[in-house]
Design a protein around this motif. Structure first.
Motif, mmCIF file in Angstrom:
data_model
loop_
_atom_site.group_PDB
_atom_site.id
_atom_site.type_symbol
_atom_site.label_atom_id
_atom_site.label_comp_id
_atom_site.label_asym_id
_atom_site.label_seq_id
_atom_site.Cartn_x
_atom_site.Cartn_y
_atom_site.Cartn_z
ATOM 1 N N GLU A 47 28.274 9.725 36.102
ATOM 2 C CA GLU A 47 26.948 9.180 35.857
ATOM 3 C C GLU A 47 26.143 9.170 37.171
ATOM 4 O O GLU A 47 26.707 9.174 38.254
ATOM 5 N N GLY A 48 24.826 9.137 37.033
ATOM 6 C CA GLY A 48 23.975 9.050 38.219
ATOM 7 C C GLY A 48 23.199 10.330 38.458
ATOM 8 O O GLY A 48 23.197 11.247 37.635
ATOM 9 N N GLY A 49 22.547 10.410 39.615
ATOM 10 C CA GLY A 49 21.785 11.589 39.990
ATOM 11 C C GLY A 49 20.607 11.848 39.067
ATOM 12 O O GLY A 49 20.015 10.932 38.494
ATOM 13 N N LEU A 50 20.267 13.125 38.911
ATOM 14 C CA LEU A 50 19.109 13.493 38.101
ATOM 15 C C LEU A 50 19.318 13.190 36.620
ATOM 16 O O LEU A 50 18.346 12.951 35.893
ATOM 17 N N SER A 51 20.571 13.175 36.174
ATOM 18 C CA SER A 51 20.838 12.803 34.782
ATOM 19 C C SER A 51 20.350 11.384 34.513
ATOM 20 O O SER A 51 19.741 11.106 33.476
ATOM 21 N N GLN A 52 20.596 10.495 35.466
ATOM 22 C CA GLN A 52 20.174 9.097 35.297
ATOM 23 C C GLN A 52 18.655 8.991 35.330
ATOM 24 O O GLN A 52 18.070 8.179 34.607
ATOM 25 N N VAL A 53 18.022 9.804 36.163
ATOM 26 C CA VAL A 53 16.555 9.824 36.212
ATOM 27 C C VAL A 53 15.994 10.208 34.845
ATOM 28 O O VAL A 53 15.069 9.566 34.324
ATOM 29 N N PHE A 54 16.567 11.250 34.244
ATOM 30 C CA PHE A 54 16.081 11.691 32.932
ATOM 31 C C PHE A 54 16.351 10.637 31.863
ATOM 32 O O PHE A 54 15.500 10.378 31.004
ATOM 33 N N MET A 55 17.524 10.007 31.897
ATOM 34 C CA MET A 55 17.845 8.988 30.902
ATOM 35 C C MET A 55 16.895 7.793 30.989
ATOM 36 O O MET A 55 16.448 7.280 29.959
ATOM 37 N N ARG A 56 16.572 7.374 32.201
ATOM 38 C CA ARG A 56 15.627 6.268 32.371
ATOM 39 C C ARG A 56 14.249 6.655 31.850
ATOM 40 O O ARG A 56 13.574 5.871 31.175
ATOM 41 N N PHE A 57 13.819 7.865 32.184
ATOM 42 C CA PHE A 57 12.514 8.354 31.726
ATOM 43 C C PHE A 57 12.462 8.417 30.204
ATOM 44 O O PHE A 57 11.505 7.976 29.580
ATOM 45 N N ALA A 58 13.513 8.961 29.599
ATOM 46 C CA ALA A 58 13.568 9.085 28.139
ATOM 47 C C ALA A 58 13.572 7.711 27.478
ATOM 48 O O ALA A 58 12.902 7.495 26.460
ATOM 49 N N GLY A 59 14.328 6.781 28.045
ATOM 50 C CA GLY A 59 14.363 5.434 27.484
ATOM 51 C C GLY A 59 13.015 4.753 27.535
ATOM 52 O O GLY A 59 12.604 4.061 26.585
ATOM 53 N N HIS A 60 12.283 4.992 28.619
ATOM 54 C CA HIS A 60 10.942 4.409 28.768
ATOM 55 C C HIS A 60 9.962 4.953 27.733
ATOM 56 O O HIS A 60 9.057 4.254 27.276
ATOM 57 N N HIS A 61 10.141 6.215 27.355
ATOM 58 C CA HIS A 61 9.217 6.877 26.414
ATOM 59 C C HIS A 61 9.736 6.917 24.970
ATOM 60 O O HIS A 61 9.086 7.500 24.110
#
Length: 217
Positions: free
Chosen positions: A199-213
């Motif tokens: 877990e972590g890195g750019l995958s986590q960035v995308f997951m946070r972004f997706a969750g926000h939207h």
């Protein structure tokens, strides 16, 4: 180091099951690319089992799947709720009322998603709750995408089982109608899937972004 300074640069390889890739991700990917133009984003799609295999073979960094089965070496994180519905074409000659029982499915010709798809997993599990087996049904065809099922329904008098997200516009336009299956809800979650411990890195960035939207999807 880039992540420590909020400079998101690099490559992120995504894999998504067919329903998610076709009906959920496109607007999200467009917004993500606009916000993070220095991330090189790519997407492959297949059924849920194929996405999990790609993750284990390190061909992708992050997957999105729709099934109910879980592999022990993968980590699943809920993303969105979804529902499967039974649909028929409004011009179909199939004599089906607006509500049927699970047992009625034994006598109705069906078109379903292929083995390995999350959609079929969920439908099969729902059948088992009523002591019905997939092998007992009259399945005319197993097809590799929901788009194929919708086109098949236009030309064949049968019923399809698909995500409500994939047919909403068709229902509003009056091309398809939903048939309720009494006492047989077919709810599911779309999940992010990662290798355990990665877990972590750019995958986590995308997951946070997706969750926000997610509320807008």
């Amino acid at each position: 180091m880039h992540l420590l300074h909020n400079e998101y640069i690099g490559e992120l390889k995504l894999g998504a099951s067919t329903t998610i890739a076709q009906y959920v991700l496109p607007p999200l990917l467009a917004n993500f690319i606009a916000k993070f133009p220095q991330i090189n984003l790519s997407l492959i799609n297949g059924n849920s089992r194929g996405v999990e295999a790609a993750l284990q073979e390190h061909r992708i960094d992050l997957g999105l799947v729709e099934g109910i089965f879980r592999l022990p070496n993968l980590k699943y994180t809920p993303f969105l709720q979804d529902e499967l519905v039974a649909v028929v074409h409004t011009q179909s000659k199939l004599a089906v009322t607006d509500e049927i029982t699970p047992e009625d499915l034994l006598n109705i010709p069906l078109v379903l998603r292929e083995r390995g798809s999350g959609t079929l997993d969920v439908f099969e599990r729902a059948l088992l709750q009523h002591n019905l087996k997939l092998s007992s049904l009259n399945v005319l065809m197993y097809l590799g995408s929901t788009e194929s099922i919708k086109l098949f329904l236009e030309h064949t008098d049968c019923m399809g089982i698909v995500s409500i997200r994939s047919v909403h516009n068709y229902i509003v336009a009056g091309n398809l109608r939903v048939v309720e299956i009494k006492g047989m809800p077919m709810l599911r979650e779309f999940n992010f899937v990662q290798l355990q411990g990665q877990e972590g890195g750019l995958s986590q960035v995308f997951m946070r972004f997706a969750g926000h939207h997610s509320k807008s999807l």
